[in-house]
Design a protein around this motif. Sequence first.
Motif, PDB file in Angstrom:
ATOM      1  N   UNK A 218       0.815  -1.213   0.000  1.00 23.87           N
ATOM      2  CA  UNK A 218       0.000   0.000   0.000  1.00 23.87           C
ATOM      3  C   UNK A 218       0.849   1.263   0.000  1.00 23.87           C
ATOM      4  N   UNK A 219       2.028   1.164   0.619  1.00 23.00           N
ATOM      5  CA  UNK A 219       2.913   2.319   0.712  1.00 23.00           C
ATOM      6  C   UNK A 219       3.383   2.851  -0.632  1.00 23.00           C
ATOM      7  N   UNK A 220       3.173   2.093  -1.693  1.00 17.55           N
ATOM      8  CA  UNK A 220       3.547   2.587  -3.030  1.00 17.55           C
ATOM      9  C   UNK A 220       2.612   3.697  -3.496  1.00 17.55           C
ATOM     10  N   UNK A 221       1.458   3.783  -2.865  1.00 21.09           N
ATOM     11  CA  UNK A 221       0.480   4.868  -3.079  1.00 21.09           C
ATOM     12  C   UNK A 221      -0.244   4.840  -4.423  1.00 21.09           C
ATOM     13  N   UNK A 226       4.762   1.306  -8.904  1.00 22.41           N
ATOM     14  CA  UNK A 226       5.182  -0.102  -8.967  1.00 22.41           C
ATOM     15  C   UNK A 226       6.534  -0.188  -9.678  1.00 22.41           C
ATOM     16  N   UNK A 227       6.773   0.783 -10.553  1.00 20.51           N
ATOM     17  CA  UNK A 227       8.030   0.822 -11.295  1.00 20.51           C
ATOM     18  C   UNK A 227       9.252   0.836 -10.360  1.00 20.51           C
ATOM     19  N   UNK A 228       9.123   1.504  -9.223  1.00 17.70           N
ATOM     20  CA  UNK A 228      10.237   1.544  -8.265  1.00 17.70           C
ATOM     21  C   UNK A 228      10.620   0.139  -7.823  1.00 17.70           C
ATOM     22  N   UNK A 229       9.596  -0.677  -7.596  1.00 16.80           N
ATOM     23  CA  UNK A 229       9.817  -2.058  -7.163  1.00 16.80           C
ATOM     24  C   UNK A 229      10.357  -2.885  -8.325  1.00 16.80           C
ATOM     25  N   UNK A 240       8.764  -9.490  -9.076  1.00  7.30           N
ATOM     26  CA  UNK A 240       7.969  -8.554  -8.290  1.00  7.30           C
ATOM     27  C   UNK A 240       6.820  -9.277  -7.583  1.00  7.30           C
ATOM     28  N   UNK A 241       6.736  -9.049  -6.290  1.00  6.94           N
ATOM     29  CA  UNK A 241       5.611  -9.554  -5.517  1.00  6.94           C
ATOM     30  C   UNK A 241       4.811  -8.376  -5.000  1.00  6.94           C
ATOM     31  N   UNK A 242       3.690  -8.682  -4.350  1.00  9.24           N
ATOM     32  CA  UNK A 242       2.866  -7.598  -3.834  1.00  9.24           C
ATOM     33  C   UNK A 242       2.027  -8.093  -2.670  1.00  9.24           C
ATOM     34  N   UNK A 243       1.649  -7.165  -1.798  1.00  6.83           N
ATOM     35  CA  UNK A 243       0.721  -7.511  -0.733  1.00  6.83           C
ATOM     36  C   UNK A 243      -0.690  -7.483  -1.311  1.00  6.83           C
ATOM     37  N   UNK A 244      -1.618  -8.007  -0.557  1.00  5.94           N
ATOM     38  CA  UNK A 244      -3.013  -8.012  -1.006  1.00  5.94           C
ATOM     39  C   UNK A 244      -3.509  -6.596  -1.290  1.00  5.94           C
ATOM     40  N   UNK A 245      -3.048  -5.666  -0.455  1.00  2.46           N
ATOM     41  CA  UNK A 245      -3.463  -4.270  -0.609  1.00  2.46           C
ATOM     42  C   UNK A 245      -3.160  -3.748  -2.017  1.00  2.46           C
ATOM     43  N   UNK A 246      -1.962  -4.081  -2.500  1.00  2.00           N
ATOM     44  CA  UNK A 246      -1.562  -3.596  -3.825  1.00  2.00           C
ATOM     45  C   UNK A 246      -2.337  -4.313  -4.926  1.00  2.00           C
ATOM     46  N   UNK A 247      -2.646  -5.583  -4.704  1.00  2.00           N
ATOM     47  CA  UNK A 247      -3.397  -6.359  -5.705  1.00  2.00           C
ATOM     48  C   UNK A 247      -4.838  -5.846  -5.789  1.00  2.00           C
ATOM     49  N   UNK A 251      -3.024  -2.592  -8.815  1.00  2.00           N
ATOM     50  CA  UNK A 251      -1.698  -2.156  -9.276  1.00  2.00           C
ATOM     51  C   UNK A 251      -0.922  -3.277  -9.943  1.00  2.00           C
ATOM     52  N   UNK A 252      -1.178  -4.510  -9.498  1.00  2.00           N
ATOM     53  CA  UNK A 252      -0.501  -5.675 -10.076  1.00  2.00           C
ATOM     54  C   UNK A 252      -1.524  -6.808 -10.157  1.00  2.00           C
ATOM     55  N   UNK A 253      -1.253  -7.794 -11.013  1.00  2.00           N
ATOM     56  CA  UNK A 253      -2.219  -8.872 -11.168  1.00  2.00           C
ATOM     57  C   UNK A 253      -2.061  -9.921 -10.056  1.00  2.00           C
TER      58      UNK A 253
END
Lengths: 330, 265
Positions: A218-221, A226-229, A240-247, A251-253
Amino acid sequence: MSYVWTLGEQFEGKLRGVSFELLARGKKLAEELDTKVCSLILGHNISDEDLEELIQRGADEVYFVDDPRLADFQNETYSNVISDLINQYHPHIVLAAATTIGRVVMPYVAIKVNTGLTADCTQLEIQPETKLLLQTRPAIGGNIMATIKTPDHMPQMATVRPKSSRPLDKDPSRSGKIQRIVLKDELVDTRAKVIEFRTDDAGFVNIEEADVVVAGGKGLKQAANVKLVEDLAKQLDGVVGASRQAIDRGWLSYPHQVGLSGKTISATLLLTAGISGSIQYLAGIKTCENIVAINNDPEANIFGVSDFGIVGDLFEVLPLLTQKLAQAKK
Amino acid sequence: MNIIVLVKQVPETSNVKMDPETGTMIREGLETIINPLDLYAIEAALRLKEQHGGKVTAISMGPPAAMKALRETMAMGVDEAALVSDRKFGGADTWATSYTLGQAIKEMGEFDIIMAGERATDGDTGQVGPGLGAWLNLPVVSYVAHIKEVTKDSITCDRLMEEGYQVVKAPFPVVITTVKEIAEPRLPTLRGNKRARQTEIPVYSTENMTVDVGSLGLKGSPTKVVKIETPKVTRSGTLLKANSEETIESAVDQLIEWLKERELV
């Protein structure tokens, strides 16, 4: 002969890494039991080099069931073949990977051959006094470790968490028998049919088997960040992985999601940024070897499970880290 | 289209607190909920019913208290429910659980699809769905992320694998296990709640099911728990503050050093 069997896996004719990880496990157990370890492979068009590599990385024998009808994973046919071979050769232990193949075919086989199965083990050892397989696995989101045995049924079966063991180094001096087995027609179940295989985007990830995962939350805002990651993942040869919040924010699949409703990973290095570390997220990362966390909240749960933490702004830390890693490479 | 959905009642672990001394979960006062991963299967079943007609029946094996989870599924829109419950079922592993559920389902009449979440968040095995398929000798399509096509006698799905999606077409009856990607679960409705309260939920037990008593519960389970340990989850990591240009630079440098020492870069 009290064999230890490992179920190798192939994708489009290439052996998958878990095949070798399992052999490392299987060989250790076989040595303790003073027996052989045999790698079982179902597939088609697998090269001799690949089969030979199974020997070099620990197998005493390789059983290769070679048929075009086994090229794609199809649960029922695979189960029939594995059950048939178990009934014919009576191995004492059968290990498979806790992958999307192993986690469906093994429970199916366990019923067909009437034995127990322990899921997603991270430790396997032989109990000295009984010679039984002790199967240890995380449960309840990794909050407990349960040790399980199968005292009165054969074979003793377990699926093993991918990346929880390392393949043995190739030893070209090892020799072993490669036996090709013909698929019996009566074992082919044509009910479920594989139509095709596809990836939805070029960024499809196999995070469960990646050595390095860089995960954002979520901190990616926003999606653009996502590009930073991604940039950092590229520098670290990771995915690249992600938390549920980002999914859930789109932001990511979904295949990128780590945690209880996503994937469980055991990466050698996990670097998280902007992830606070909910219980559900932590459940998916507990067996990672090295965890690095970057988060602006010093109280974030993620720091409680991290080996290296930076309390700071990811928008400053990530680009600098990526840049310095790039410089170091030059 | 008749769909049976497997539901498990699990401890609510989302608000769980960890004991900072021991690093273990504090279990006191934990509520029970529907296994969160079952909600996706329930939603997928309800959508299939809405598009193709038929009915959705939820089935759960567990103590009488699992009735609560079943009523919650009905509040979401599930038509009928059944509880599989008997003291003799207690302590069952996935082999015995899938056997018992299979015997109960045989009593329930014809169906097209058995749907289940990919796994439960307490046991974390994911073995009951595929095991049930084996007991009933049905094809199993696991980790289904999308349903592509439904005809009167078949279903075509995307199965999420490590390298991508395997598209599988399977005839009815079939067992399907779902992942989160399949659908966003709906919330219970007031009307659903009311109906859930008023509906009688049948119970299957050794009294009204054909079962081999030797295959039930703890006794009938091939796997036995030897011990349970609670690992300490905390790691003693370095923690650096990076709140100025200097400290950020220094933290990044130290991190790179640390990565180098471990041969991670």
